[in-house]
Design a protein around this motif. Sequence first.
Motif, PDB file in Angstrom:
ATOM      1  N   GLU A  12       0.826  -1.206   0.000  1.00  0.00           N
ATOM      2  CA  GLU A  12       0.000   0.000   0.000  1.00  0.00           C
ATOM      3  C   GLU A  12       0.864   1.261   0.000  1.00  0.00           C
ATOM      4  O   GLU A  12       0.541   2.238  -0.683  1.00  0.00           O
ATOM      5  CB  GLU A  12      -0.932   0.001   1.217  1.00  0.00           C
ATOM      6  CG  GLU A  12      -1.988  -1.103   1.201  1.00  0.00           C
ATOM      7  CD  GLU A  12      -2.972  -0.963   0.055  1.00  0.00           C
ATOM      8  OE1 GLU A  12      -3.096   0.146  -0.500  1.00  0.00           O
ATOM      9  OE2 GLU A  12      -3.612  -1.973  -0.299  1.00  0.00           O
TER      10      GLU A  12
ATOM     11  N   LEU B  23     -17.958   1.554  -8.307  1.00  0.00           N
ATOM     12  CA  LEU B  23     -18.079   1.371  -6.867  1.00  0.00           C
ATOM     13  C   LEU B  23     -19.496   1.633  -6.382  1.00  0.00           C
ATOM     14  O   LEU B  23     -20.020   0.896  -5.530  1.00  0.00           O
ATOM     15  CB  LEU B  23     -17.099   2.293  -6.142  1.00  0.00           C
ATOM     16  CG  LEU B  23     -15.634   1.861  -6.088  1.00  0.00           C
ATOM     17  CD1 LEU B  23     -14.804   2.907  -5.360  1.00  0.00           C
ATOM     18  CD2 LEU B  23     -15.492   0.516  -5.404  1.00  0.00           C
TER      19      LEU B  23
ATOM     20  N   PRO C  67      -9.944   7.390  -1.671  1.00  0.00           N
ATOM     21  CA  PRO C  67      -8.909   6.731  -2.484  1.00  0.00           C
ATOM     22  C   PRO C  67      -7.573   7.452  -2.457  1.00  0.00           C
ATOM     23  O   PRO C  67      -6.578   6.923  -2.945  1.00  0.00           O
ATOM     24  CB  PRO C  67      -9.514   6.756  -3.889  1.00  0.00           C
ATOM     25  CG  PRO C  67     -10.430   7.930  -3.893  1.00  0.00           C
ATOM     26  CD  PRO C  67     -10.981   8.012  -2.506  1.00  0.00           C
TER      27      PRO C  67
ATOM     28  N   THR D  88      -8.010   1.142   2.156  1.00  0.00           N
ATOM     29  CA  THR D  88      -7.820   0.230   1.031  1.00  0.00           C
ATOM     30  C   THR D  88      -9.049   0.080   0.158  1.00  0.00           C
ATOM     31  O   THR D  88      -8.919  -0.247  -1.020  1.00  0.00           O
ATOM     32  CB  THR D  88      -7.411  -1.155   1.553  1.00  0.00           C
ATOM     33  OG1 THR D  88      -8.428  -1.652   2.447  1.00  0.00           O
ATOM     34  CG2 THR D  88      -6.088  -1.073   2.295  1.00  0.00           C
ATOM     35  N   ARG D  89     -10.240   0.302   0.707  1.00  0.00           N
ATOM     36  CA  ARG D  89     -11.479   0.084  -0.056  1.00  0.00           C
ATOM     37  C   ARG D  89     -12.522   1.132   0.327  1.00  0.00           C
ATOM     38  O   ARG D  89     -12.347   1.888   1.283  1.00  0.00           O
ATOM     39  CB  ARG D  89     -12.053  -1.309   0.235  1.00  0.00           C
ATOM     40  CG  ARG D  89     -11.310  -2.476  -0.381  1.00  0.00           C
ATOM     41  CD  ARG D  89     -12.098  -3.753  -0.132  1.00  0.00           C
ATOM     42  NE  ARG D  89     -11.526  -4.894  -0.807  1.00  0.00           N
ATOM     43  CZ  ARG D  89     -10.662  -5.743  -0.276  1.00  0.00           C
ATOM     44  NH1 ARG D  89     -10.254  -5.546   0.968  1.00  0.00           N
ATOM     45  NH2 ARG D  89     -10.207  -6.791  -0.940  1.00  0.00           N
TER      46      ARG D  89
ATOM     47  N   THR E 184     -15.544   2.016   2.251  1.00  0.00           N
ATOM     48  CA  THR E 184     -15.926   1.451   3.535  1.00  0.00           C
ATOM     49  C   THR E 184     -17.233   2.054   4.030  1.00  0.00           C
ATOM     50  O   THR E 184     -17.570   3.202   3.742  1.00  0.00           O
ATOM     51  CB  THR E 184     -14.837   1.695   4.597  1.00  0.00           C
ATOM     52  OG1 THR E 184     -14.583   3.100   4.675  1.00  0.00           O
ATOM     53  CG2 THR E 184     -13.555   0.975   4.223  1.00  0.00           C
TER      54      THR E 184
ATOM     55  N   GLU F 252     -16.311  -3.394   4.044  1.00  0.00           N
ATOM     56  CA  GLU F 252     -15.570  -3.006   2.851  1.00  0.00           C
ATOM     57  C   GLU F 252     -16.325  -3.449   1.608  1.00  0.00           C
ATOM     58  O   GLU F 252     -16.850  -4.558   1.546  1.00  0.00           O
ATOM     59  CB  GLU F 252     -14.172  -3.613   2.868  1.00  0.00           C
ATOM     60  CG  GLU F 252     -13.328  -3.136   4.058  1.00  0.00           C
ATOM     61  CD  GLU F 252     -11.952  -3.732   4.044  1.00  0.00           C
ATOM     62  OE1 GLU F 252     -11.777  -4.775   3.377  1.00  0.00           O
ATOM     63  OE2 GLU F 252     -11.051  -3.170   4.682  1.00  0.00           O
TER      64      GLU F 252
ATOM     65  N   GLY G 157     -16.335  -3.657  -2.693  1.00  0.00           N
ATOM     66  CA  GLY G 157     -15.615  -3.572  -3.951  1.00  0.00           C
ATOM     67  C   GLY G 157     -14.155  -3.951  -3.837  1.00  0.00           C
ATOM     68  O   GLY G 157     -13.645  -4.302  -2.771  1.00  0.00           O
ATOM     69  N   PRO G 158     -13.439  -3.854  -4.950  1.00  0.00           N
ATOM     70  CA  PRO G 158     -12.005  -4.186  -4.954  1.00  0.00           C
ATOM     71  C   PRO G 158     -11.185  -3.113  -4.261  1.00  0.00           C
ATOM     72  O   PRO G 158     -11.681  -2.042  -3.903  1.00  0.00           O
ATOM     73  CB  PRO G 158     -11.676  -4.272  -6.444  1.00  0.00           C
ATOM     74  CG  PRO G 158     -12.672  -3.374  -7.107  1.00  0.00           C
ATOM     75  CD  PRO G 158     -13.927  -3.483  -6.291  1.00  0.00           C
ATOM     76  N   ARG G 159      -9.917  -3.405  -4.084  1.00  0.00           N
ATOM     77  CA  ARG G 159      -9.011  -2.444  -3.466  1.00  0.00           C
ATOM     78  C   ARG G 159      -8.808  -1.237  -4.376  1.00  0.00           C
ATOM     79  O   ARG G 159      -8.856  -1.352  -5.599  1.00  0.00           O
ATOM     80  CB  ARG G 159      -7.666  -3.101  -3.161  1.00  0.00           C
ATOM     81  CG  ARG G 159      -7.722  -4.192  -2.102  1.00  0.00           C
ATOM     82  CD  ARG G 159      -6.347  -4.762  -1.851  1.00  0.00           C
ATOM     83  NE  ARG G 159      -6.386  -5.782  -0.818  1.00  0.00           N
ATOM     84  CZ  ARG G 159      -6.273  -5.533   0.488  1.00  0.00           C
ATOM     85  NH1 ARG G 159      -6.077  -4.296   0.890  1.00  0.00           N
ATOM     86  NH2 ARG G 159      -6.340  -6.507   1.374  1.00  0.00           N
ATOM     87  N   TYR G 160      -8.577  -0.101  -3.749  1.00  0.00           N
ATOM     88  CA  TYR G 160      -8.360   1.124  -4.513  1.00  0.00           C
ATOM     89  C   TYR G 160      -7.144   1.000  -5.435  1.00  0.00           C
ATOM     90  O   TYR G 160      -7.163   1.497  -6.560  1.00  0.00           O
ATOM     91  CB  TYR G 160      -8.147   2.304  -3.561  1.00  0.00           C
ATOM     92  CG  TYR G 160      -9.413   2.833  -2.931  1.00  0.00           C
ATOM     93  CD1 TYR G 160     -10.587   2.964  -3.670  1.00  0.00           C
ATOM     94  CD2 TYR G 160      -9.445   3.222  -1.586  1.00  0.00           C
ATOM     95  CE1 TYR G 160     -11.735   3.455  -3.099  1.00  0.00           C
ATOM     96  CE2 TYR G 160     -10.593   3.727  -1.008  1.00  0.00           C
ATOM     97  CZ  TYR G 160     -11.741   3.836  -1.765  1.00  0.00           C
ATOM     98  OH  TYR G 160     -12.891   4.327  -1.201  1.00  0.00           O
TER      99      TYR G 160
END
Length: 604
Positions: A328, A432, A451, A457-458, A460, A471, A473-476
């Motif tokens: 990250e 998202l 983001p 990370t997501r 939230t 959380e 969706g996918p990770r930013y």
Amino acid sequence: MTLLDRTLPFLRPLVRALHPRERGFWRGLAWLVFLVALELYGRTTTSDARDIVGVLAVWTGASAAVALHKRSFVRLRSRLRGAALRMLAPLRLSFGVDLRGAPPLPERIPRPHALVLACAVALVVGLGFARALFPGHARELLQGLSGVLYLVALAGLWAPLVLASLTAVFGTSARVDGLLARHETPTERRRALTLAAGATTAATLVLLARLLPPWMPLVVLACAALVNALLFVPCVWPLRLVYATRDATTTTTGPPTWSRLALWDAGLLIAGLTLFSGLALASGGDAWGGSGTGAMPVTHWLGEVGCLAAAWVLAPYLVSETVQAVVERWHDPARPVPTLVRLVDFPAGTEQSAAEGLARVGLAVARDSDRAANTVAVRWTEGADPLGFIWTRQWPLAVQPEHLEAPALADTLRRRDVVQRRREIDRRFERLFKLAAAREFEHGEGFWIAPHLWFVTRLTRDAEDDAETAEIGPRYRTLFSRAARSHMHQVLNDLELDLIFVADGVGYRRFRRVLHALFEHHDVFGARRLDNERPFGGLPGLRVLIHEFDLEHPFRAKGYPEPDYDDLGRARILHVFRDHGGDEPVIDVPSTSTNLPRAPLVPA
């Protein structure tokens, strides 16, 4: 009995309780017999292999006492909890991430963490001096005092070791079950594979406890902790946690201060110290140079299994947390991303000179590995108009190498890059919002959007029911390119906004208008603090509020929901709500006698 009752009246309740006809007499007699038998059994055993019966009896008796006296136990637990809360009131703190950093706050170690660190030092020193007593001589000492006391102490020592082993077994089964559920494995097969994973973990722990020396798992755990300290700690070191003392009503009562040590939860540190104490006492005979296992082979074996279980659970956790933090931080949006220019149809001999010319105006040449969506393309064109890019917007842009150093061309390419990044931000947020709209949430008022922060990370939810609903969706870092996140960070940082909260009921189209208003305000005013909500006044159906949150001044807006701020210490938040109406300030417009607005006076 009657004479004793008359002679000693203060013993009257005890005498009545000892009467066979009294309620609870036989139950009390059974408990007395149980304790006497436990005392005799605890004094006469010669090995903890025989103590297994006594430890099981202690656990069974404790469970039966709780079941038989449930109401009394609940009252006692409530009283003990109240007393503990009153005693630990000075240690009750409210924590939160400091996203502002200004004005600076005094730095001070939190009291719970200082207390835990002092206990850790005292524990390690005490175990070092008393290692010769464990586990052999300690058994003889406690047995000489009381058999019940010895069995209770042994049960308390075995409990965290057994819990650590069960945590390793059931934790592995839960991970396998979650992995199979993600791949939509049939229920029967998933159940069989989950049971097989748990049984394999238990058999592996037992086998390794027989083969490996007791210090080996501790070395593995120490190596994982060292990796965590060398990589994870530097990654999270810039984070600042603000804390303040609070009372039972969660109202802050002390001035806010900050400390980096607050990143580590004091409760987890206490749990780790408890587990470490049990492991050290149980496996002390061989691992710590103690008095030998002797009559304590079961305790020593449980210590070895507990050490393996701790390494089995904690070492992968520490390594995974470290890897996630490093990844990250590698994609940290705070690091600026230059405008990348892709050269199209440039002759081989001119690419180097073109790259040097772009570098002189602050641009960079895109590599083959860079995505085309994150680059601005220019095409080699013989006889191209030197100023054609001003009125021509056909991409790739037709240029000549000698024109690449023109400041106007550099500004055009940068602006094109900004437009592409904002278009990507629009597309990703649309995805998202669709993922969030497809799910149902029982708790919470909206979503946190960040983001531009590396540690978020997501997308939230503001109220975390569990890991699955918190959380979305996918990770930013996989959804957005680093260029798009970097642009978002630059815009919000210039406007001095730390977070965006979007309440339920605000769809993507309305949120996109807020984003575009932010971008337009940044284009006009640049790096200037956004002091009020005036840029969002003309957005229909929306109410945008800016609030500077800290532990002493929570958000208060009449008619609008309040988000959950459990993880925030200081932040400047942009709230986006659906307009409820009725709370807009009334502005008096001067009018004439004809009720028409008065014309402004124009100076001569």
